[in-house]
Structures are given as C-alpha cells and as structure tokens.
Design an enzyme around this catalytic site. Sequence first.
Site, PDB file in Angstrom:
ATOM      1  N   SER A   1     -53.423 -23.554  39.965  1.00 24.91           N
ATOM      2  CA  SER A   1     -52.774 -24.128  41.240  1.00 24.91           C
ATOM      3  C   SER A   1     -51.694 -23.660  41.703  1.00 24.91           C
ATOM      4  O   SER A   1     -50.605 -23.999  43.277  1.00 24.91           O
ATOM      5  CB  SER A   1     -53.530 -24.751  41.566  1.00 24.91           C
TER       6      SER A   1
ATOM      7  N   GLU B   1       0.656  -1.276  -0.011  1.00 28.25           N
ATOM      8  CA  GLU B   1      -0.622  -0.164  -0.404  1.00 28.25           C
ATOM      9  C   GLU B   1       0.758   0.933  -0.365  1.00 28.25           C
ATOM     10  O   GLU B   1       0.362   2.431  -0.634  1.00 28.25           O
ATOM     11  CB  GLU B   1      -0.830  -0.329   1.469  1.00 28.25           C
TER      12      GLU B   1
END
Length: 839
Positions: free
Chosen positions: A507, A107
């Site tokens: 219940s 680069e």
Amino acid sequence: MTDQEQKNSDDKPVKAKRPLWRRLVKFGLISGALGVVAAGGAVLWAIIYYGRDLPDYRQLANYEPSIVTRIHAGDGSLLTEFARQQRLFVPINVIPEGLIEAFLAAEDKNFYEHDGLDYLGMVRGNLRNVLNVLQDRPLQGGSTITQQVARTFLLTLDQRLDRKIKEMILTLRIERAFSKDRILELYLNEIYFGNRSYGVAAAALNYFNKALNELTVAEMAYLAALPKAPNNYHPVRNKERALGRRNWVLSRMYELGHIDEATYREAVAEDLVMHEREGHARFEAEHFAEEVRRRVGRMYGDRVLYEGGLSVRTSLEPRLQAIAERTLREGLVAYDRRHGWRGPVGRTVMDSEWAERLRAFKKPLGFASWSLAAVHEVREDGAIIGLKDGNFGFVPFDEITWARAWRQGERLGPSVKDTAQVLSVGDVIAIEPLSADKTTTISTFWNAKGEPIGTVQNYGLRQVPEIDGALVAMDPHTGRVLAMVGGFDYAASQYNRAVQAERQPGSAFKPFVYAAALDNGFTPASLVLDAPFVIDQGDGQGKWKPKNSSNKFYGPSTLRLGIEKSRNLMTVRLAQHLGMGTVMDYAGKFGLAENMEPSLAASLGAGEVTLLQLTAAYGMLVNGGKEISPSLIDRIQDRRGETVYRHDERTCMPCELTWDRNQREPQLPDNRKQILDPLTAYQMVSMMQGVVENGTGQKIKWLRKPLAGKTGTTNDSLDAWFIGFSADLAVGVFTGFDRPRSLGDGEEGSSVAVPIFRDFMAEALKNEPGVPFRMPSGIRLVRVNAETGQPATMGDTNIVLEAFKPGTEPRAGQYAVLDGSLEDAKTKSTIRKGTGGIY
C-alpha cells in the site's frame, strides 16, 4: 779462427740484459692497460646488455604514490578509509630538517655528495660481508638512498648479481635526471615502516599519533631506524632491540654534528612509547560507507578508489545516523520479542573452569554491544549469571517475562510466570547491561573464594532477531541521504536492505495512484465506491478478487478516506478508471516503474522497489513535485584538492561576487524538473497527513508535529513499510525477513514499521519547532464533511479542512446519486461524469 777474425769478433759490442724489475713494470703496465681496456669493455658491455630492458626511470617524474582514500561524513567526521597501503604523501619541503638528518645518518650520510653510488661504502660493505661469511653471519647491504629508490620503484628485491648491476645502472640514470630533494622525497614517502604504515607521515601517526612537525628528536631517530627491519624493532614486542637501534641512530646524528651533546643525552634518556591513533573524529556507519565505496568504485574504478588518495565528502549526518541505527535495532528487537524466545545461544558445564569456557565460547554475529553470560542459578525473582571476567550479574524476572516459548507457525507458548520456564543452569545467553543504577543485592550466593557476591549489576535478556530491515533519512529538497541503515548488524550481514533489497511496497505505492487521479479530474473529496471487485484474468488463471485488509466493504468513500484507511478496492477502481498506462507513467516519473508490470495488481504495490527509491519518491511529493535523485556523495576531491565531482551542479553567479553580511544571501537557481503539479503534490501531502491523524499511522500522532506518510503491507504480511516525512525530512522504514515469510497474524506496517518511524522522528525533531507543510499559492481550503465530501453544514461532527485546486471546490448536492440512494450505488460501478467520483 785466425787472429784477425778473433780480433774482429772481440770488437763487436755486447748487448746487456735489462734488470728484472724493469721487465716486471713493463709487464704490469701492459697488463694493467689491457685490464683497464677489458674492464672498460666489460662495463660498457654490461651497460649495453643489462641496460637495454630496464624500466623507464623517467616515469618517476610523474610518480604518484598509492595513498589512502578517505570517506568523510557531512560534518567532516572520518567514516572509513580505503587503501591497499596506508600512506600519506608529504612533499619534501614540509618534512622537518631534523627528520631528514636522522634518515641520512642512518641510511646514507654522503647522500648529497655522491653521484648515487658510494664506492668507498661499497668496498667497506664487501669487506664486512667477507667477514660475515667467515663467521656465518647474515650478509648486510650497503645501498645508498638512490639505490633503494631504484630497487623499490623499478626493480625486485632479490639478491641476484644481474639485479644488482641493473640497480647500479638505474641509480646513475636517476641521479642524472632528478634532484637530490626529489629522490629523497620519493624515498621518504614510499618505504615501509611496519604497523600498516607506508611513508614517513603515516608512520608518525601510527606509531606516535603525531604529525611530522610534532615529533621529538628521539622519535625521529626511531622512525629512521625502522626501514632496515620494521618487524625487528617494534616498540612494544621488541622494545629493547628497538631502543638499541634508535640510540645507534642518535649516536650517528651526534657524530655527524646534527645534534649537540645535550640533545643527544636527552634523546637517549627518552622512553620509547607507542601511541595508537586517537583523537581524530571518527564515526561508524558501515552500510552507508560500503554503499559509498561501491558508488565511487563504479565512478572511477577500483584502482583510483584504493590508490588515488580521494577525499570523499558524503551527505551523512552523524546525529541522525546514530538515531537511525538505534531506533531500527530497537524496533526489530521489539517485534522479535512479540514472537517468542528461541532458546539460549548454547550450554556449558558450570564447574570451576566455567569462566575459561565462556571466554572461549564463539560469540554469535549480530551481538553488537551485547555480551555472553552463563546462568549459575535460577531463582523466582530472576537468574544469577556469570560473566567472562569471572564476575557476576543478575537478570531480573521483569527482563525475562517477554521470553514466551516460540513455536512453529509464529505461535507462542504460555505466559512466563517462572524464570525456570525460560532459563536453566548452564545456559549461555545474550545480555545487555541496564542503567548503572539498576543493581541487585544477593547475599545467598558465593563465588569461588567462598565470598558472597553482594551487589551486582542488572542485565537484560537479549536475542538476535530473525527479522531484518532498513531505514533511510533524506533531505527531500536535494535528495541528500542523511542517514542509512541497511540491517540489524553489519557484522552479521553486509547485505544493504536499503539499496539492494527489491521488495513489493504494498500500500505504500498507493499515493502515486491517487496523485494520478488528482491530476485527472478527481479531488480529495471525490467519492469512489468501496465494494467487491472481480476481474477475469483469462487463460485459465481464474478471477482476481482483491479485498480490503479488514475483509469489509464501506460503500462510497472520499479519496482522503481511501488513503487514510488504505482501502484496496477503492485504489483498484481508481487504477481501472485511469488506466494502468497512466498509473505506469506516474510511477515512471517518480522512478518506481523499473520492476513493475502494467497490471491492476501493480496499483496495490505488486511491483518491486528499493527503500531508497521509494523514500526519494515520497520526497518528491513533499517538496512540491520537484524531481530529485538520491545522493550519498556531496563532493569528491583528488589528491591535490581539486574537485572532480559535485552533486550540486548549480552555478551561482552572484556567489562569485564580493558580498558581506549586510547583503542578502544570493538566490540560487532551482534547476529541478517539475514532475508533478505543486497543487497536486500539496493535496497528496494533506491527505497523507490524515494517515497520521486518523488512519493507519495514528501511533505517530502523539509527537504533535506536522507529519505525514503511508503504511505498506504486502500479501500475507511478508513485508511491512512506512514512508513518511516532515516538511524538510523524508524517512523510509522497511521490515521483513531476508527469506520472505509471514510476519505473523496482526503484524503489518502500522505495528512493525510505524513505531520505528515514530521513535526516529521523536529524536530527530526533538527540540525543533513543528514546521507546517508549505502550501503553494492557488490552493483553496474548504471545510467539508469527511464522510460525504460535501461542504460542511451545521450539525456535522466529522469535518476536515480539505485542499482543492481553483474551480474544483465541491458544491452542495454535487454528488447526488443517479439511482436514488447511496445503498444502490454500493452495488454498481458506474462513472459519474462531471463529479469526479466513481460509483
């Protein structure tokens, strides 16, 4: 003109003309000076004009890249990751030098020498682009790494001239403000490498399944080659192009002296092979992970969740989670099978292209590990099926007998006595392979090549259940959720029935009514009348007449018997005597009052709760009445490893001192709030242990370990529950339809939810000793008659060792009936003062 005048005129000197080149030089110098001034002015103008609205480059000093948030199980296994960009940040000092050299070669070879702009490189790039324009080729960039940082972080990627000028200005500013290493660090951690990889560390993992320090020179060169055009250099789809680009980077590294010739030749010869990420411990728990995502999002916001790089350590125990998922699925499938076969997934034509059509058949949601098959032949002993890969299998008749025809209203068709009652040629069905040793040899069926298919694998006939449910396992001492399954299959429904479904517990709420009674003058041996109960609801709403599930009345019964057999009428009488204000107070203590109205119906579970809330409430009973809050998250650390959240907020001063193995472990402080008398809590645990031993949870008894709990079934059997616990593990199970409808005749908590709880506990507690429930000091154990609650005498056969608080132990004759007989008491509703009973 006179001679004298002529003479005077000739005596004047003649001015000679300057050479042309001198005039040109002068013109050039003047023009050059003016040009320099103009250029300088233009540059100054450009700097002022284009630099006035530029982003503040100084923000890069505090830049924190978006990185992955990871969710871990309690043992460190990775559950999932949340991120907008898959990025792992690594500082420049841990990035290998060879990798840095590869990027500089590819680069920006002069990165450490230039001031941010490579002027010679720009000239070469412009000349090259002139040729590219003439040859109709795409333009090429020539940006330095610093320019790429400026563009990536602070600008857009468009190719306008003004953007390029801004980029150059920002580049120079960045170079003055930051070191080269900082600029390179930003670059290597930000750029995109393709394959869902942002930053060089993520790229190394996603392409090669390696850490940065494990990469070869060739792999480093390949990564350096990617940022230019990641999609063009994919190592599988575009391998030749990728190899060419990688080798070019290697040649640049060799030319610049980063590697020697031998290394270069070895790297060029190395094959380019992509390795998917593997080898890291990962565990799937979708409903649990999604609930963690929601909670972290509420705590810190979505931006931190998806970009902040948090490390979230959850309470999940993978072993228990796997058991929970399997047992819940099996329990829901077992219920579904009892309610019949709803038909095949679809149909197809059985010709030479059946396999292609089967592969194209859309697989329904909820299949998980199941697969599709097509029925080729129906036989007396089963069915021959074709699989997607063109092979064959066999479904034995024993795996089909459950598939009685389903009819509207939860009714079933006749028993299956022939395979043809269920399956037909061309049916597309869901199947699951049976164990590998279960095979069938078929000699009278041939494949497309005219060959007998021989011995084939056996498969079971499957059907995605319409019923759904949830399971939660929790540490009752801390509230840590160890396992959570929110439904049959997450792919079919992301709805988490453990935390999002608010349903009536039926219940399963009764223990909290009984706990209120035990705190207000009652004992487990107190008698309460089980007889018809009628109350006028007023305002033309008629009379409320609750009843027991058996539609029978049992006269005076002990509280223990009332909880064991889940007697509705006893519970309503208790609630009426205590007052619903008291019942609501106790519901509030246990975190259950939010969606509950103070009516007698609420004592039978008419309010709405979530499974997580109810399981935590039961945990507070078994832990001795200490308050806990359900928690899925143990600890959260930020990207720097600093702990920003901790579920356990206790401070252990002795833990900070130096101690060794020969010392006793430091005692941690217990700052849990006491919400229920520990003696009352133990009495409730003992009574609910009776539910397992003698009541509605008897299917659990064969485990032969100390277990307790309570079933719950709502009106018309819309929902079925079982919440229970061992001494150190609380588990809740909920089952029901998402759009409530009856589970069917005979279906209740004991038949649907209890088997799931039983199967979970059987595996969860396998090979572990049965730990008795912890009894607090002060409890008095007395042998009493289980039916009358009176002290046991010679000849009594139904005896229970009952738990009493000091001074409440029963005495012989204490419960003599005022009107002379128990039979008379069945028709009255008189409170016997001083006895702790209701008649």
